[in-house]
Motif scaffolding. Structure first.
Motif, PDB file in Angstrom:
ATOM      1  N   THR A 196      34.459  81.064  80.285  1.00  0.00           N
ATOM      2  CA  THR A 196      34.601  80.098  79.199  1.00  0.00           C
ATOM      3  C   THR A 196      35.114  80.806  77.948  1.00  0.00           C
ATOM      4  O   THR A 196      34.516  81.779  77.482  1.00  0.00           O
ATOM      5  CB  THR A 196      33.265  79.391  78.907  1.00  0.00           C
ATOM      6  N   LEU A 197      36.240  80.321  77.451  1.00  0.00           N
ATOM      7  CA  LEU A 197      36.860  80.829  76.231  1.00  0.00           C
ATOM      8  C   LEU A 197      36.944  79.689  75.219  1.00  0.00           C
ATOM      9  O   LEU A 197      36.630  78.540  75.549  1.00  0.00           O
ATOM     10  CB  LEU A 197      38.263  81.363  76.546  1.00  0.00           C
ATOM     11  N   SER A 198      37.417  79.958  74.042  1.00  0.00           N
ATOM     12  CA  SER A 198      37.556  78.907  73.026  1.00  0.00           C
ATOM     13  C   SER A 198      38.579  77.857  73.448  1.00  0.00           C
ATOM     14  O   SER A 198      38.554  76.733  72.962  1.00  0.00           O
ATOM     15  CB  SER A 198      37.949  79.513  71.674  1.00  0.00           C
ATOM     16  N   THR A 199      39.469  78.201  74.371  1.00  0.00           N
ATOM     17  CA  THR A 199      40.512  77.273  74.812  1.00  0.00           C
ATOM     18  C   THR A 199      40.129  76.487  76.065  1.00  0.00           C
ATOM     19  O   THR A 199      40.893  75.649  76.519  1.00  0.00           O
ATOM     20  CB  THR A 199      41.813  78.045  75.095  1.00  0.00           C
ATOM     21  N   THR A 243      37.515  76.393  79.951  1.00  0.00           N
ATOM     22  CA  THR A 243      36.873  77.130  81.029  1.00  0.00           C
ATOM     23  C   THR A 243      37.866  77.287  82.174  1.00  0.00           C
ATOM     24  O   THR A 243      38.494  76.311  82.591  1.00  0.00           O
ATOM     25  CB  THR A 243      35.605  76.394  81.500  1.00  0.00           C
TER      26      THR A 243
END
Length: 184
Positions: free
Chosen positions: A156-159, A161
């Protein structure tokens, strides 16, 4: 950035039993992308990877043997690194669809391109960067692990999953190395 180049198709020319790329128009497309994005000075492509994403139902070189590949080509703009990324949902489970998530139609896209991205970082001009003694790159050593240490998982990243695979780290396991997930 993203660029949709429909002026001339990048048709890979292949040869041999494994459909291995020979005179590769994918490389020419990557050089056109470098020009499009203004990366025309010899040093301007040292930190850049161009992903040539093919459309659906377009036969890619090596399809069925490998899911994508990264390479580089010498040009007037310096070395241009690129990835040939077929339309992986056409290939299905053999290239990672549903590998991490039930109904994970795009799992293979993020797993395979993540694999090529990480290999481009450590071996930008293939066979001149990091490989193990058998010639495997950092993504190859950890490809398609389904359980245990280094297994594919969601990241999971800010952009969003994304399904990803692990890559080799020499530092893992007290310097003995191993497959680990990276967030870069």
């Amino acid at each position: 950035g993203v660029w949709f180049d429909n002026a001339s198709p990048a048709v890979p020319v292949t040869a041999g039993l494994l459909n291995v790329p020979s005179v590769d128009q994918m490389a020419a497309e990557a050089v056109r992308a470098a020009a499009h994005f203004g990366n025309t000075a010899p040093g301007s492509n040292t930190q850049t990877q161009y992903v040539v994403a093919l459309p659906s139902l377009f036969l890619a070189p090596g399809e069925g043997y490998y899911c994508a590949y990264h390479s580089s080509v010498s040009s007037n703009y310096g070395a241009v690194a690129y990835t040939n990324l077929p339309y992986l949902t056409d290939v299905g489970a053999s290239c990672g669809q549903d590998a991490v998530n039930a109904n994970g139609t795009y799992d293979g896209v993020s797993i395979v391109e993540g694999h090529e991205y990480m290999e481009t970082i450590t071996d930008m001009r293939p066979r001149t960067g990091w490989t193990d003694t058998g010639g495997a790159e950092n993504g190859d050593k950890c490809a398609w692990i389904y359980s245990g240490q280094g297994a594919m998982a969601n990241l999971t990243l800010s952009t969003g999953t994304f399904a990803v695979q692990s890559t080799w780290s020499n530092a893992f396991n007290n310097g003995d190395g191993g497959c680990v997930l990276h967030a870069t």
